[in-house]
Design an enzyme around this catalytic site. Structure first.
Site, PDB file in Angstrom:
ATOM      1  CB  CYS A 154      56.281  -6.060  -2.237  1.00 14.25           C
ATOM      2  SG  CYS A 154      55.736  -6.794  -1.807  1.00 14.25           S
ATOM      3  CG  ASP A 177      52.138  -4.577   1.315  1.00 14.58           C
ATOM      4  OD1 ASP A 177      52.533  -3.308   1.793  1.00 14.58           O
ATOM      5  OD2 ASP A 177      52.650  -5.647   2.619  1.00 14.58           O
ATOM      6  CG  HIS A 235      57.755  -5.903   2.301  1.00 19.23           C
ATOM      7  ND1 HIS A 235      57.155  -6.677   3.439  1.00 19.23           N
ATOM      8  CD2 HIS A 235      56.950  -6.312   1.243  1.00 19.23           C
ATOM      9  CE1 HIS A 235      55.516  -6.785   2.308  1.00 19.23           C
ATOM     10  NE2 HIS A 235      55.689  -7.619   1.630  1.00 19.23           N
ATOM     11  CB  CYS A 282      55.923 -10.218   2.004  1.00 19.51           C
ATOM     12  SG  CYS A 282      56.054 -10.418   0.277  1.00 19.51           S
TER      13      CYS A 282
END
Length: 514
Positions: free
Chosen positions: A175, A177, A243, A254
């Site tokens: 991801c 992130d 995640h 997420c």
């Protein structure tokens, strides 16, 4: 605001060199040990799992503390010079402090306005973030501080292991992130040059582009025998890393999936299946790929692996928890622990798993034990920053040098229009992190290119300015208020050189003569 330069995209025919200071500093910032290691306990002490690599943990902690420590110096430094702006020798005093404490100069055109208007602290903050990133980038490409560069001993050993497992290339999509930016080098302990990494919001990678990368990989095997010959019985391994949060699953999961762990996992699995189906539908002779789905707990860095059967099938609500295995094997010898992990991997697969995949997963889990201890010993438990704490947004194609948790939010894209969902998530995150404190959102635009292709550098420069203009238009309110700044860089991926700066929103705007 005299420094605002919104129309960079219209200037792609000129050399595009910013007038603000760009030379690499010759002075290293003086970061005290206390500043470097603030928030970090010593990972070299205390009990560890028998499979934990203490030396690697110490090395990685030093790197992380040094890099993040350099960013932590920015706000205290700016507070100091804010109190000096009416001194007679302000500019020279400020530059001297900047060189000694941060290791680089500040833009002189911003400092020289201090006698007539208040210092633009937003612009100076953005400049310091950009230059700190350049320091990190320079050091990464020049010194290989993570010891995972192409040709390194670690990379050679891992590539040999990967082939022994039956895979010729590892392609991982975490991801976007920032809490997953360290997935490769830290959480999984894989040499960064041994992995093809592309981050996307929700780990939802672009299927068509991934198919194209698969085609290029197989073509190179056929034409050059790299990484191995086309007749070798190995496969392309595609991995998705989603995640979740074990401590606050409803709020710190997420964002792209509404903090819904099950949705994040199922969406990742579906994207993997779409990729495999695309390859199988487009090419004959049994062309296919292997798939793997991994979850990462952003509070502890412990992974969970959805172990696939030999035919690629997995059960979404069944996984192997590295955290559980860590405790199950804590009292065993290293050999006994590895054997126990292997038995558990084979047992949880829905059907008989592939032997190479089992060996690969066993290594990932064993590697992850080192990271579990790293987090526990560095922070005396889970990470203190459970949420976002990124320093800047990285937009474009590149950022091979970013391998630290909560340093960068990635928005890998060719165009803002197509990559808008990823970028919008990043801007939303930084509205909470920075704008809420009256600080700007720093955006580093990067386009890597191949220096072996004629005209590629010029096209990369054009891409930077095109994306910069699109960002300025999409987030015009933030941009016009000085609450979003951009820093444009390119890099030749065929060399080990660092990135090249080609522009910035912090360049002074020169008034035309009438």
């Amino acid at each position: 605001m005299a420094y605002r330069n919104r129309n960079l995209a219209s200037q792609t025919q000129r050399p595009l060199a910013p007038t603000a200071p760009r030379r690499r500093p010759v002075v290293t910032p003086q970061i005290s040990d206390r500043s470097r290691l603030r928030g970090f306990a010593n990972v070299g002490s205390g009990p560890c799992h028998p499979l934990t690599d203490r030396a690697a943990n110490q090395h990685l902690q030093t790197y992380e503390a040094n890099v993040k420590g350099s960013f932590e110096l920015i706000v205290p430094f700016l507070k100091r010079i804010s109190a000096l702006q009416h001194d007679q020798d302000f500019v020279s005093k400020c530059q001297s402090l900047a060189r000694s404490e941060l290791g680089f100069d500040l833009p002189s055109h911003l400092l020289e306005q201090a006698w007539v208007r208040a210092l633009d602290m937003r612009a100076l903050f953005a400049w310091c973030v950009f230059q700190s990133h350049q320091h990190v980038s320079d050091h990464f490409f020049q010194e290989d501080p993570l010891q995972g560069g192409e040709g390194s001993i670690q990379a050679k050993h891992f590539q040999s292991f990967l082939v022994d497992c039956g895979f010729h290339l590892l392609d991982v999509s975490p991801c976007a992130d920032g809490r997953l930016a360290h997935t490769i080098a830290y959480a999984l302990r894989i040499p960064f040059s041994s992995v093809r990494r592309r981050s996307h919001a929700g780990a939802l990678f672009d299927v068509e582009k991934t198919v194209n990368r698969w085609i290029k990989t197989e073509h190179r095997r056929y034409r050059e025998g790299v990484p191995n010959s086309a007749d070798s019985p190995t496969r392309y391994l595609k991995v998705v890393t989603y995640h979740f949060s074990s401590l606050d699953p409803s709020h710190q999961g997420c964002a792209a999936h509404g903090s819904d762990d099950a949705l994040a996992a199922s969406a990742g699995q579906q994207r993997l299946l779409d990729f495999r189906e695309s390859v199988e539908n487009s090419f004959c002779c049994g062309a296919s790929v292997d798939l793997l789905l991994i979850g990462l707990d952003t509070d502890t860095d412990a992974i969970r692996v959805h172990v696939p059967a030999a035919d690629g099938s997995i059960v979404l609500d069944e996984w192997l928890s590295a955290e559980d295995l860590y405790h199950e094997t804590l009292s065993l010898t290293s050999d006994e622990a590895m054997q126990h992990i292997a038995e558990r991997v084979e047992a949880i697969a829905p059907k008989k798993p592939d032997e190479g995949m089992v060996a690969f997963i066993v290594k990932l889990i064993a590697n992850n034990f080192s990271q579990i201890d790293y987090v526990k010993q560095s922070h005396a438990g889970p990470y203190p920053d459970a949420g976002h704490a990124e320093r800047f947004i990285g937009v474009g194609i590149g950022f091979k040098e970013v391998h630290l948790r909560n340093l960068t939010y990635f928005a890998h894209l060719d165009t803002v229009e197509v990559g808008a969902p990823d970028l919008d998530v990043g801007v939303k995150i930084f509205k909470g992190l920075n704008v809420s404190r009256d600080l700007p959102i720093p955006v580093v635009v990067r386009f890597d290119y191949s220096g072996q292709v004629p005209g590629a550098r010029d096209r990369a420069v054009t891409d930077c300015y095109r994306v910069n203009q699109a960002i300025a238009e999409r987030y015009s309110e933030l941009f016009d208020q000085g609450l979003l700044h951009t820093f444009l860089t390119i890099r030749d991926r065929d060399k080990k050189d660092t990135s090249e700066v080609v522009g910035s929103s912090l360049e002074p705007v020169h008034q035309e003569a009438h």
